[in-house]
Every structure is written in C-alpha cells, then in structure tokens.
Design an enzyme around this catalytic site. Structure first.
Site, PDB file in Angstrom:
ATOM      1  N   SER A  31       3.288   4.929  -4.118  1.00 54.64           N
ATOM      2  CA  SER A  31       4.003   3.713  -3.715  1.00 54.64           C
ATOM      3  C   SER A  31       5.454   4.012  -3.372  1.00 54.64           C
ATOM      4  O   SER A  31       6.007   3.475  -2.405  1.00 54.64           O
ATOM      5  CB  SER A  31       3.932   2.659  -4.830  1.00 54.64           C
ATOM      6  OG  SER A  31       2.605   2.250  -5.052  1.00 54.64           O
ATOM      7  N   ASP A 101      -0.445   2.921   1.229  1.00 61.88           N
ATOM      8  CA  ASP A 101      -0.446   3.431  -0.133  1.00 61.88           C
ATOM      9  C   ASP A 101      -1.896   3.527  -0.597  1.00 61.88           C
ATOM     10  O   ASP A 101      -2.475   2.560  -1.070  1.00 61.88           O
ATOM     11  CB  ASP A 101       0.363   2.475  -1.013  1.00 61.88           C
ATOM     12  CG  ASP A 101       0.231   2.763  -2.499  1.00 61.88           C
ATOM     13  OD1 ASP A 101      -0.258   3.843  -2.863  1.00 61.88           O
ATOM     14  OD2 ASP A 101       0.608   1.882  -3.295  1.00 61.88           O
ATOM     15  N   ASP A 107     -11.544   5.855  -2.092  1.00 62.70           N
ATOM     16  CA  ASP A 107     -12.382   5.007  -2.941  1.00 62.70           C
ATOM     17  C   ASP A 107     -13.730   5.639  -3.229  1.00 62.70           C
ATOM     18  O   ASP A 107     -14.318   5.426  -4.293  1.00 62.70           O
ATOM     19  CB  ASP A 107     -12.592   3.639  -2.279  1.00 62.70           C
ATOM     20  CG  ASP A 107     -11.477   2.672  -2.614  1.00 62.70           C
ATOM     21  OD1 ASP A 107     -10.602   3.048  -3.403  1.00 62.70           O
ATOM     22  OD2 ASP A 107     -11.479   1.559  -2.089  1.00 62.70           O
TER      23      ASP A 107
END
Length: 314
Positions: A31, A101, A107
């Site tokens: 981030s 980000d 995933d």
C-alpha cells in the site's frame, strides 16, 4: 485446475489505460509503495480493501469451518473485489496508468493454500476455479487484461513478522500464534508463485529487506528510480526525447574566451539563452558570478562549451 490459457499474457494494444500491480507478502509495504508511485506520477491508485469477513477467517474459522464456510466466502469476496478493481482500471478512458495494490492474480495462491489446508473443500475449489475462468472470459472482451508491469516486494519471514507487529492490525496480531504456520507456508510459496507460475507480465523485484522505502528517504529514491526505468522499458512511460542543441545548451557551463570579459575576471559562465545570428553563428546569453547583468558571447571565438553536445556539431 484453473484453465491454463486464462493465464497467458496478452499483447499490448491501443491507447487504453495501462496497469501496473504491486505484489508481495502480507505487510510487505504494498500500500505504501502504491501510494508513492501514485503521488509521483499522479496516477490512478486502487487499494486492497479488507472485508469484514477476514476477521472471522483469521479467528477460529480459517481451516475447520461449518455453517458459513468462511475460507471459501473470504476468497470469493476478494476475487469479486479485485475483479472490479481490474475492470474499472482497464475500461477507464483516461490516459496514463493505474497502479493496483495487489491484483486478482495473487488470489489464486491464497485460495490454493486454503484448499490444500482443508479450509476450502474439493467441490468449493472446483467452483472457485470455474468462477475464475468465467472472469477471465469476460476480461477477454477487454482489449488487454495483463498488467504492463508487476512489482514484487520480496521480504524475509523475519521482516514480515517485524512489519506485521509494527503495523498492529488487530485481526492479524490478536490471532498471530494461531496463524503463524499458515503465514510461514504462504511466505514460503511466494517466490515460486511469482518466479515460476506468474506469467502475466515482467516481474520487477524489490528487495524489501535491503531497501526500506517505507522509513528511509534514500532507499525510497532508489526504489522509485528502479520503477521509473522499468516503466520506460515496458512502454508505460514514454522515453524522453533528446533535446536539440539550443535547448540542450541551456544550463550548461561555458569557458569564456571573449577578451573583454576575461579582462574583467569572468572565466566561466552558465548559458541562459541560445539563438542563431543572421550569419549562422550561435549566440549565447550567459549568467556569470558577481555580475547582475548577463553577458552575450558571439561564436566559438568567444566561448567554449565545457560539455560537448553528443549528437551534432553546433
């Protein structure tokens, strides 16, 4: 297994908004780096959203679940969120690039580990992969779905633990002992995933142990310079065009040879303006130390550039 051809990198086409992603282990500094890049280039930034369901997943429902099937629902929540991030960037009509980000690609690693650990059943894994393939099919209707560059922040497990504790996010710290083995397994798989399984784009590796871009200004400058060069190499930023002689000479130092000025003690000057005379000579207006007004130098008899122009004579 998820369809392999859904992971093939597409060619870059058109003038659509380009996309870069920041990848890495939890608490690696994604981030922060996303924000730094966005601020430097005034680019669109998309940050990872932490869903409420993650607190349950980090609690006592990470592996052994019943009722809500928390691991499966957690992965679906993230998948949906990242799909929306990617789609909104790639359909954005603005020029420039977006920085994400973490992206939808990572995933798969999280979901696969949850499946291997038993948190996601075989049936749920099949559903997850089928849904992922459907999403890729939808993205195929967009001119380009692959990132233009992926920045991988690589950290040691010790650095991960230090940053996790320093960040102090309750859902992570309060359940640290219960999830420590999971965190280690995830960390141990990241290199293989990014270097061997991830094929969507070039991977620029940032050594997060040696380069503390979060706390140290000097390291931050090094990292941003590395990224800038990679953005140019991948065509995200245009290569700066070399300046022609008149513009190139502005700001350069010259050795003063004009007798009148040498007698006054002016040996070196800085070029402020360059223009051509009617007979083809370059005339330089220059600034000299301890003189309020500029001096004008006519032709090579009166000055010598201390740095040669690389491409052509003047």
């Amino acid at each position: 297994q998820c369809v392999e051809n859904a992971l093939i990198k597409n060619e870059k086409v058109g003038d659509e908004m380009k996309v870069i992603t920041v990848a890495g282990m939890i608490s690696a500094g994604k981030s922060t780096l996303t924000e730094l890049i966005s601020e430097k280039y005034d680019s669109l930034a998309k940050y990872e959203q932490i869903p409420e369901i993650l607190s349950k997943w980090y609690g006592d429902a990470r592996v052994v679940t019943d009722g809500e099937r928390i691991p499966f629902l957690t992965q679906l929540t993230f998948l949906n969120s990242r799909m929306n991030m990617l789609r909104s960037c790639m359909t954005d009509e603005r020029s420039g690039f977006a920085v994400l980000d973490r992206s939808i690609y990572e995933d798969k690693l999280f979901a696969q580990i949850a499946w291997e650990d038993g948190g996601i059943s075989d049936s749920e894994w099949e559903v997850y992969c089928s849904l992922l393939d459907t999403m890729w099919a939808e993205l195929n209707m967009i001119p380009k779905k692959a990132p233009d560059l992926t920045i991988y922040i690589r950290i040691s497990f010790e650095t991960f633990m230090e940053r996790l504790l320093k960040r102090g996010r309750d859902i992570e710290v309060n359940n640290l002992e219960a999830n420590k083995d999971y965190f280690y397994k995830l960390w141990s798989r990241y290199d293989d995933f990014m270097f061997n399984q991830y094929t969507q784009s070039r991977v620029l590796v940032i050594n997060g142990d040696e380069l503390d871009f979060v706390e140290k200004e000097s390291d931050r400058e090094v990292v941003l310079n590395m990224i800038h060069e990679a953005l140019i190499e991948e065509g995200v930023l245009e290569t700066p065009k070399p300046m022609g002689f008149p513009q190139w000479a502005v700001g350069k130092k010259v050795h003063v040879k004009a007798e009148w000025y040498v007698e006054q003690g002016f040996k070196e000057a800085e070029v402020v303006e360059v223009f051509r005379s009617h007979d083809g000579f370059w005339i330089l207006n220059c600034r000299v130390k301890d003189r309020k007004n500029q001096i004008t130098l006519y032709g090579k008899e009166q000055y010598e550039l201390l740095e040669e122009y690389p491409n052509e004579t003047h």
